[in-house]
Scaffold this active site. Structure first.
Site, PDB file in Angstrom:
ATOM      1  N   ASP A 273       0.522  -1.046   0.160  1.00  0.00           N
ATOM      2  CA  ASP A 273      -0.732  -0.155  -0.075  1.00  0.00           C
ATOM      3  C   ASP A 273       1.164   1.577  -0.183  1.00  0.00           C
ATOM      4  O   ASP A 273       1.564   1.191   0.957  1.00  0.00           O
ATOM      5  CB  ASP A 273      -1.405  -0.003   1.206  1.00  0.00           C
ATOM      6  CG  ASP A 273      -1.495   1.120   0.839  1.00  0.00           C
ATOM      7  OD1 ASP A 273      -1.757   2.085   0.564  1.00  0.00           O
ATOM      8  OD2 ASP A 273      -3.164   1.402   1.951  1.00  0.00           O
ATOM      9  N   HIS A 274       1.019   1.396  -0.681  1.00  0.00           N
ATOM     10  CA  HIS A 274       2.019   2.860  -1.062  1.00  0.00           C
ATOM     11  C   HIS A 274       1.969   3.876  -0.451  1.00  0.00           C
ATOM     12  O   HIS A 274       2.922   4.950   0.195  1.00  0.00           O
ATOM     13  CB  HIS A 274       2.306   3.598  -3.040  1.00  0.00           C
ATOM     14  CG  HIS A 274       0.809   4.033  -3.235  1.00  0.00           C
ATOM     15  ND1 HIS A 274       0.105   3.544  -3.614  1.00  0.00           N
ATOM     16  CD2 HIS A 274       1.273   5.759  -2.722  1.00  0.00           C
ATOM     17  CE1 HIS A 274      -0.478   4.866  -4.154  1.00  0.00           C
ATOM     18  NE2 HIS A 274      -0.386   6.025  -3.326  1.00  0.00           N
TER      19      HIS A 274
ATOM     20  N   HIS B  75      -6.411   2.584   1.591  1.00  0.00           N
ATOM     21  CA  HIS B  75      -5.380   3.941   2.647  1.00  0.00           C
ATOM     22  C   HIS B  75      -5.583   4.351   3.627  1.00  0.00           C
ATOM     23  O   HIS B  75      -5.038   4.658   4.061  1.00  0.00           O
ATOM     24  CB  HIS B  75      -5.638   4.623   0.934  1.00  0.00           C
ATOM     25  CG  HIS B  75      -4.459   4.465  -0.182  1.00  0.00           C
ATOM     26  ND1 HIS B  75      -3.693   3.624  -0.387  1.00  0.00           N
ATOM     27  CD2 HIS B  75      -5.271   4.384  -1.353  1.00  0.00           C
ATOM     28  CE1 HIS B  75      -3.300   2.692  -1.539  1.00  0.00           C
ATOM     29  NE2 HIS B  75      -4.619   3.714  -2.599  1.00  0.00           N
TER      30      HIS B  75
END
Ligand code: NAD
Length: 483
Positions: A177-178, A240
């Protein structure tokens, strides 16, 4: 500023989907930047693997176009690019068939770290995992990186987890999950747990509420058909925003180690109350001049998918009881910004009488643009005229404080890929975390799907539907304006 780049051990990194958009824009340019910084050792190789029939030279040319386009000009160093490209190979591999697997096996070396980036549709994860094992390419030390979306509900996430678990141990699986790779997100943990200042106040007694906003100015444009199958809840909240919520709300882990951190995050997800319909606002953007409305972008005039969502969330535990966390995210909004605002309560008693502007402190953690933090404090307005109060930001600009190191701060993908090579899973989601997040979101999604709930229209370039403003006004609060 002295560079503190510590090279990782040599590796073979195979990128399945190496010819895809994500590899082109993010993964390969990111690896070049790590090479340029001296972190990627000369003994390492990157192997593109995809369906396209081409040789390694053609793939290198493709990688170069990605560097030209997506790396800042001041980081373009033609000699370094050539050297970097000499570390790159390509094999044509069919994830669903037998083609190319023996070529890939022949290319892999012993004695280096082996990592496999699954930058392909999730429907191929199982095929890839299986073939890596059947062909004796992966072993018990290898790592796999999987991209989002990790499932579209609890059942599909469980199915993906179990298909990966057939061939890989949880310690080998890196669910990316960047958002977790962003510098500020990690700073959030450093600020909370590295200082005595904040933690004693970090609870329902002193915090009135928290706002987490991820707002985008773009619509769903060319990928409307794809987006329409997910919507803001699945696309942003389940992953996110949930990760940000966990980091802001979790208890201090006993140590900064992957399982200790992820255990604490999991406890937060499990403590989330179900959110009633009255605390959820879903929206769809309207047309704006020549710019199409969401439903046109989605290619479905009757679409009920939300391009915006705002919700009031309650973490039901001792620390947060009574302090809501408001989440909102959407497309085609006024600003492109991601931030967390921790709104403290007013001081219990004012010795200055009732004055305009006497409000609680607000700690704002900005993830983009201009990653940083800022604390709003009340001071005396300078000059004569008695004790007039005003609010000013207490400047905590990290870029200034650390003397220009900002230029060398790796972006989220760069950092996360290097963490994979280092074998550090702290910033990756564990299987049970992902499942718990779906277990929380599924009933809400099912409810609005069953009821045929229709999202509220909102103007492009606005802050979202009116219902979102009302969600806070109802509680005597208001959203911070993000810029
Ligand atoms: P893409 O469609 O651009 O690329 C897909 C890649 O998969 C291509 O290299 C293609 O050759 C390869 N491929 C397809 N079928 C194959 C097969 N049978 N055998 C071998 N290779 C095969 O996709 P993308 O945008 O690069 O996305 C890749 C993954 O990353 C997806 O899971 C996506 O959801 C995720 N993701 C993408 C982005 C993004 O910005 N593009 C952002 C977040 C997550």
């Amino acid at each position: 500023m002295v560079s503190r780049v510590i090279p990782v051990d040599p590796f073979d990194l195979v990128i399945f989907g190496g010819t895809g958009d994500l590899a082109h824009r993010k993964i390969l340019p990111g690896l070049y930047l790590r090479y340029l910084s001296g972190q990627m050792p000369e003994g390492s190789r990157i192997i593109g693997a995809a369906r396209t029939e081409q040789d390694s030279d053609a793939f290198r040319a493709f990688v170069k176009t990605g560097i030209d386009e997506f790396v800042a000009e001041d980081k373009q160093d033609s000699e370094a690019v050539e050297r970097f490209l000499s570390h790159i190979e390509y094999v044509r591999v069919d994830a669903k068939g037998t083609d190319g697997w023996s070529d890939l096996k022949d290319l892999m070396r012993d004695g280096v770290i082996k990592a496999f980036y699954f930058s392909v549709a999730p429907s191929l994860f199982g095929d890839l995992a299986e073939r890596l094992h059947l062909n004796g390419i992966a072993d018990g030390e290898s790592r796999i990186v999987v991209e989002k979306p990790f499932g579209r509900d609890l059942a599909s996430a469980k199915a993906l987890n179990s298909v990966l678990a057939e061939h890989f141990d949880e310690t080998q699986i890196y669910r990316i999950d960047h958002y977790l790779g962003k510098e500020t997100v990690q700073n959030l943990m450093a600020v909370r747990f590295g200082n005595i200042l904040f933690e004693p106040l970090w609870n329902a007694q002193y915090i009135d509420h928290i706002q987490i906003t991820v707002s985008e100015t773009v619509g769903v444009g060319g990928r409307g058909g794809y987006y329409d199958k997910s919507g803001a809840m699945r696309d942003m909240v389940q992953n996110h925003l949930m990760q940000l919520l966990c980091l802001i709300a979790m208890e201090p882990p006993a140590q900064f180690d992957p399982d200790a951190v992820r255990d604490e995050k999991l406890k937060v997800i499990r403590a989330l109350d179900p959110v009633p319909s009255k605390d959820i606002v879903r929206g769809q953007y309207r047309a704006d001049g020549d710019e199409p409305a969401y439903r046109e972008d989605a290619g479905d005039p009757n679409s009920h998918t939300e391009s915006f969502i705002a919700m009031k969330v309650q973490v039901s535990n001792w620390r947060w009881s009574g302090t809501p966390i408001y989440l909102r995210t959407g497309k085609k909004l006024r600003a492109r910004a991601s931030e967390i605002a921790v709104v403290f309560k007013d001081p219990p008693h004012s010795i200055f009488g009732v004055q305009e502007g006497r409000r609680g402190n607000v700690l704002v953690i900005r993830l983009q643009p201009d990653e940083g933090m800022n604390l709003r404090v009340t001071i005396k307005e300078p000059g004569p005229g008695g004790m007039r109060l005003m609010e000013v930001p207490l400047d905590m600009s990290f870029a200034d404080a650390v003397g220009g190191a900002g230029d060398d701060v790796p972006d989220a993908y760069e950092r996360l890929i290097m963490d994979v090579i280092r074998g550090n899973q702290t910033l990756f989601m564990r299987g049970d975390e992902v499942e718990a997040a779906w277990a929380w979101t599924d009933p809400m999604i099912n409810r609005w799907e069953d009821n045929g709930d229709i999202p509220e229209p909102y103007d492009a370039g606005s802050s979202g539907p009116d219902g979102s403003l009302a969600l806070l006004v109802r509680d005597g609060r208001r959203w911070r304006e993000v810029k």
